[in-house]
Design a protein around this motif. Structure first.
Motif, PDB file in Angstrom:
ATOM      1  N   ARG A   1       0.802  -1.235   0.000  1.00 45.86           N
ATOM      2  CA  ARG A   1       0.000   0.000   0.000  1.00 45.86           C
ATOM      3  C   ARG A   1       0.829   1.276   0.000  1.00 45.86           C
ATOM      4  O   ARG A   1       0.291   2.359  -0.102  1.00 45.86           O
ATOM      5  CB  ARG A   1      -0.936  -0.008   1.216  1.00 45.86           C
ATOM      6  N   GLY A   2       2.137   1.154   0.142  1.00 48.78           N
ATOM      7  CA  GLY A   2       2.983   2.338   0.168  1.00 48.78           C
ATOM      8  C   GLY A   2       4.408   1.973  -0.181  1.00 48.78           C
ATOM      9  O   GLY A   2       4.650   1.208  -1.109  1.00 48.78           O
ATOM     10  N   PHE A   3       5.362   2.484   0.584  1.00 48.80           N
ATOM     11  CA  PHE A   3       6.766   2.158   0.377  1.00 48.80           C
ATOM     12  C   PHE A   3       7.387   1.710   1.691  1.00 48.80           C
ATOM     13  O   PHE A   3       7.038   2.206   2.764  1.00 48.80           O
ATOM     14  CB  PHE A   3       7.538   3.373  -0.156  1.00 48.80           C
ATOM     15  N   ALA A   4       8.305   0.742   1.588  1.00 47.79           N
ATOM     16  CA  ALA A   4       9.090   0.307   2.740  1.00 47.79           C
ATOM     17  C   ALA A   4      10.491   0.883   2.592  1.00 47.79           C
ATOM     18  O   ALA A   4      10.975   1.090   1.481  1.00 47.79           O
ATOM     19  CB  ALA A   4       9.131  -1.209   2.815  1.00 47.79           C
ATOM     20  N   PHE A   5      11.148   1.173   3.720  1.00 46.16           N
ATOM     21  CA  PHE A   5      12.509   1.703   3.658  1.00 46.16           C
ATOM     22  C   PHE A   5      13.218   1.464   4.979  1.00 46.16           C
ATOM     23  O   PHE A   5      12.589   1.287   6.031  1.00 46.16           O
ATOM     24  CB  PHE A   5      12.494   3.211   3.346  1.00 46.16           C
ATOM     25  N   ASP A   6      14.556   1.437   4.900  1.00 43.97           N
ATOM     26  CA  ASP A   6      15.378   1.355   6.102  1.00 43.97           C
ATOM     27  C   ASP A   6      15.657   2.767   6.597  1.00 43.97           C
ATOM     28  O   ASP A   6      16.016   3.647   5.810  1.00 43.97           O
ATOM     29  CB  ASP A   6      16.720   0.673   5.808  1.00 43.97           C
ATOM     30  N   VAL A   7      15.499   2.980   7.890  1.00 42.41           N
ATOM     31  CA  VAL A   7      15.905   4.247   8.502  1.00 42.41           C
ATOM     32  C   VAL A   7      17.340   4.082   8.986  1.00 42.41           C
ATOM     33  O   VAL A   7      17.634   3.171   9.766  1.00 42.41           O
ATOM     34  CB  VAL A   7      15.000   4.612   9.692  1.00 42.41           C
ATOM     35  N   CYS A   8      18.222   4.950   8.500  1.00 43.88           N
ATOM     36  CA  CYS A   8      19.640   4.867   8.867  1.00 43.88           C
ATOM     37  C   CYS A   8      20.103   6.160   9.518  1.00 43.88           C
ATOM     38  O   CYS A   8      19.584   7.238   9.237  1.00 43.88           O
ATOM     39  CB  CYS A   8      20.492   4.604   7.622  1.00 43.88           C
TER      40      CYS A   8
ATOM     41  N   THR B   1       0.925  10.634  -9.320  1.00 42.66           N
ATOM     42  CA  THR B   1       1.986   9.638  -9.527  1.00 42.66           C
ATOM     43  C   THR B   1       1.753   8.442  -8.617  1.00 42.66           C
ATOM     44  O   THR B   1       1.853   7.287  -9.040  1.00 42.66           O
ATOM     45  CB  THR B   1       3.374  10.253  -9.246  1.00 42.66           C
ATOM     46  N   ALA B   2       1.414   8.713  -7.359  1.00 37.81           N
ATOM     47  CA  ALA B   2       1.115   7.634  -6.411  1.00 37.81           C
ATOM     48  C   ALA B   2      -0.098   6.829  -6.875  1.00 37.81           C
ATOM     49  O   ALA B   2      -0.114   5.598  -6.815  1.00 37.81           O
ATOM     50  CB  ALA B   2       0.862   8.217  -5.018  1.00 37.81           C
TER      51      ALA B   2
ATOM     52  N   ARG C   1      -8.463  13.900   4.025  1.00 40.66           N
ATOM     53  CA  ARG C   1      -8.249  14.605   2.762  1.00 40.66           C
ATOM     54  C   ARG C   1      -6.807  14.527   2.283  1.00 40.66           C
ATOM     55  O   ARG C   1      -6.373  15.348   1.491  1.00 40.66           O
ATOM     56  CB  ARG C   1      -8.690  16.069   2.833  1.00 40.66           C
ATOM     57  N   ARG C   2      -6.040  13.561   2.744  1.00 35.05           N
ATOM     58  CA  ARG C   2      -4.690  13.330   2.215  1.00 35.05           C
ATOM     59  C   ARG C   2      -4.688  11.925   1.618  1.00 35.05           C
ATOM     60  O   ARG C   2      -4.438  10.943   2.312  1.00 35.05           O
ATOM     61  CB  ARG C   2      -3.624  13.476   3.305  1.00 35.05           C
ATOM     62  N   PHE C   3      -5.019  11.863   0.307  1.00 34.25           N
ATOM     63  CA  PHE C   3      -5.232  10.590  -0.397  1.00 34.25           C
ATOM     64  C   PHE C   3      -6.083   9.666   0.475  1.00 34.25           C
ATOM     65  O   PHE C   3      -5.710   8.550   0.805  1.00 34.25           O
ATOM     66  CB  PHE C   3      -3.916   9.912  -0.760  1.00 34.25           C
ATOM     67  N   GLU C   4      -7.252  10.182   0.841  1.00 32.97           N
ATOM     68  CA  GLU C   4      -8.162   9.467   1.735  1.00 32.97           C
ATOM     69  C   GLU C   4      -9.133   8.621   0.907  1.00 32.97           C
ATOM     70  O   GLU C   4      -9.932   9.148   0.130  1.00 32.97           O
ATOM     71  CB  GLU C   4      -8.945  10.481   2.583  1.00 32.97           C
ATOM     72  N   PHE C   5      -9.045   7.305   1.059  1.00 33.99           N
ATOM     73  CA  PHE C   5      -9.959   6.408   0.350  1.00 33.99           C
ATOM     74  C   PHE C   5     -11.326   6.451   1.026  1.00 33.99           C
ATOM     75  O   PHE C   5     -11.445   6.206   2.223  1.00 33.99           O
ATOM     76  CB  PHE C   5      -9.407   4.981   0.336  1.00 33.99           C
ATOM     77  N   LEU C   6     -12.351   6.783   0.251  1.00 37.68           N
ATOM     78  CA  LEU C   6     -13.704   6.950   0.798  1.00 37.68           C
ATOM     79  C   LEU C   6     -14.560   5.695   0.631  1.00 37.68           C
ATOM     80  O   LEU C   6     -15.592   5.570   1.274  1.00 37.68           O
ATOM     81  CB  LEU C   6     -14.391   8.140   0.119  1.00 37.68           C
TER      82      LEU C   6
ATOM     83  N   PRO D   1       0.074   5.601   0.171  1.00 37.52           N
ATOM     84  CA  PRO D   1       0.740   5.611  -1.136  1.00 37.52           C
ATOM     85  C   PRO D   1       1.574   6.861  -1.369  1.00 37.52           C
ATOM     86  O   PRO D   1       1.344   7.902  -0.767  1.00 37.52           O
ATOM     87  CB  PRO D   1      -0.432   5.540  -2.119  1.00 37.52           C
ATOM     88  N   GLY D   2       2.551   6.735  -2.263  1.00 35.59           N
ATOM     89  CA  GLY D   2       3.342   7.895  -2.683  1.00 35.59           C
ATOM     90  C   GLY D   2       4.744   7.888  -2.107  1.00 35.59           C
ATOM     91  O   GLY D   2       4.935   7.756  -0.894  1.00 35.59           O
ATOM     92  N   LYS D   3       5.721   8.028  -2.998  1.00 35.98           N
ATOM     93  CA  LYS D   3       7.120   8.032  -2.566  1.00 35.98           C
ATOM     94  C   LYS D   3       7.439   9.254  -1.707  1.00 35.98           C
ATOM     95  O   LYS D   3       8.358   9.229  -0.880  1.00 35.98           O
ATOM     96  CB  LYS D   3       8.033   7.975  -3.797  1.00 35.98           C
ATOM     97  N   HIS D   4       6.680  10.357  -1.913  1.00 36.62           N
ATOM     98  CA  HIS D   4       6.908  11.547  -1.100  1.00 36.62           C
ATOM     99  C   HIS D   4       6.684  11.274   0.384  1.00 36.62           C
ATOM    100  O   HIS D   4       7.238  11.964   1.250  1.00 36.62           O
ATOM    101  CB  HIS D   4       6.012  12.703  -1.557  1.00 36.62           C
ATOM    102  N   ASN D   5       5.886  10.247   0.692  1.00 37.63           N
ATOM    103  CA  ASN D   5       5.627   9.928   2.091  1.00 37.63           C
ATOM    104  C   ASN D   5       6.818   9.261   2.776  1.00 37.63           C
ATOM    105  O   ASN D   5       6.841   9.161   4.006  1.00 37.63           O
ATOM    106  CB  ASN D   5       4.367   9.067   2.218  1.00 37.63           C
TER     107      ASN D   5
END
Length: 456
Positions: free
Chosen positions: A260-267, A347-348, A318-323, A281-285
């Protein structure tokens, strides 16, 4: 408590406060804070809403409609920026020499009653990151007070009252309102070309963010964003950077799409702290999540606690909120009203498994639409189909000769439809199974989404 500014001192001299537009998303949390501090409040509003119902449940007397007599028993009148100068309640307050205070000044004054204020600023992402930080601190028993620009699902509100000295709040640069605040910690997410009708130049905009950062003891800054780094130059407090570049203090590595979004390592300092899998969703997140992580980690929250809270985060209202799904298509709503935000959201959306993405966009303010017309056209082209409403002028008069038709004619599959009822009917008639329909804009376009729902 911090040293009060001269305009704050009215709060120590009054007990009865009237709030015009008390049901607004920015006013409601402030009403809750004042109520908690023992002030006797009244309010007025023109529209029923969830925040207004929340205020009423506190026992605050609310009048529907604005009438001169509403303010006559008040010692201070607070109003939102959306209230016009000829409002009958404001006019009556002036006639009776009752002191008045605009909402941003009240928020600023309240930040001086807390010793650990986290102010989240930037052109994009303020509500999301303020919501994320609030959710992390709330779920990890840090009990913050919060003032958020959208509804946070976990508390079902735009804000909350905590019993600690920590306050998390959205800090908006519009007409320099955030300079009324006194942040202890400042978070700068990005700097982009918005509100140039007021700032005139990007240098002025950067300077405004610089002034905000300069007020803080500690600043978290997007180290991948050149203008954010410029805003952070020569400030007195400590600067902590975040981003995807390993030169930052906190950085994301191994960024991969998840369900549903992106996974990442916090370093940090060359070492992995933890992996986080976002559900939005969205890489900006990734930037938003990383900023929230850095702030809360430095506040002493354990990495596992931050991970749990962020992975439960489903977005702010209201931030890419699925209704929901209607007639086979998915309906969503988003606050994006700047080309960069629109592009990020679309894009997302295109990365999700939908057959077609239809964007229903309401341009917000004539100045922004005119100044960024080409950028709007480019951003909206990411959708498969675009439905435009007429421009919502808000506080402005159309002296720019701009119209939604000028945008639609430059797009491949776009049309302008007046009236939310007509838009809703068009979507009901044309949307197919497997499509995503997303209403988008900073005005009241969400009403079109609710009209679509009503038809089902």
């Amino acid at each position: 408590m911090k040293e009060l500014r001269s305009e704050d001192k009215i709060l120590s001299e009054v007990k009865k406060i009237h709030m015009i537009g008390i049901g607004g998303s920015g006013m409601c949390p402030l009403a809750e804070i004042l109520h908690d501090k023992g002030y006797i409040l009244t309010g007025s509003d023109n529209n029923e809403s969830d925040p207004l119902n929340r205020v009423k449940k506190l026992g605050i007397k609310v009048t529907m409609g604005h009438f001169a007599e509403n303010v006559r028993d008040s010692e201070l009148v607070v109003y939102s920026a959306a209230i016009s100068k000829d409002n009958p309640e404001l006019a009556e307050a002036e006639r009776l020499s009752i002191p008045t205070m605009e909402r941003s000044h009240l928020l600023g004054a309240l930040t001086r009653y807390y010793d650990n204020v986290i102010g989240v600023c930037g052109t994009h992402g303020k509500t999301s990151v303020t919501s994320m930080i609030t959710q992390i601190l709330y779920l990890n028993k840090m009990d913050p007070t919060a003032v958020i620009g959208g509804k946070l699902p976990i508390i079902n509100a735009n804000g909350r009252i905590g019993k600690t000295q920590t306050m998390v709040c959205e800090a908006c640069e519009f007409v320099d309102t955030f300079l009324q605040m006194s942040p202890d910690i400042a978070v700068l997410l990005n700097v982009d070309n918005d509100h140039l009708d007021y700032f005139k130049t990007m240098d002025n905009l950067v300077l405004s963010f610089h002034k905000f950062l300069k007020m803080s003891k500690l600043a978290f800054v997007n180290g991948d964003d050149t203008l954010s780094l410029k805003a952070a130059e020569d400030i007195d407090g400590k600067v902590i950077t975040f981003g995807t570049n390993s030169k930052n203090d906190y950085y994301a590595e191994n960024i991969t799409p998840s369900k549903r979004g992106f996974a990442f390592d916090v370093c940090k300092d060359g070492e992995k702290i933890i992996n986080i899998e976002l559900k939005i969703p969205g890489k900006h997140n990734v930037y938003n999540g990383l900023a929230a992580f850095a702030v809360c980690y430095e506040q002493g929250v354990e990495a596992e606690g931050i991970k749990t809270a962020l992975e439960q985060f489903t977005g702010a209202g209201r931030r890419f909120e699925f209704l929901g799904q209607y007639g086979g298509f998915m309906l969503a709503d988003d606050y994006a009203h700047h080309p960069t935000e629109i592009k990020a959201t679309l894009t997302a959306a295109k990365q999700l498994p939908y057959k077609k993405v239809t964007c229903i966009f309401q341009p917000f303010t004539f100045s922004r639409t005119a100044l960024l017309k080409d950028e709007f056209i480019e951003a909206l082209s990411y959708a498969d189909e675009v439905v435009l409403t007429s421009i919502m002028g808000s506080r402005e008069v159309n002296t720019y000769g701009i119209s939604s038709e000028q945008i639609a004619e430059k797009l491949k599959n776009a049309r302008v439809i007046d009236g939310f009822d007509n838009i809703a009917q068009y979507i009901v008639d044309t949307a197919k199974d497997g499509d995503l329909v997303i209403t988008m804009g900073g005005g009241d376009i969400y009403k079109a989404a609710h009209k679509i729902i009503d038809k089902f």
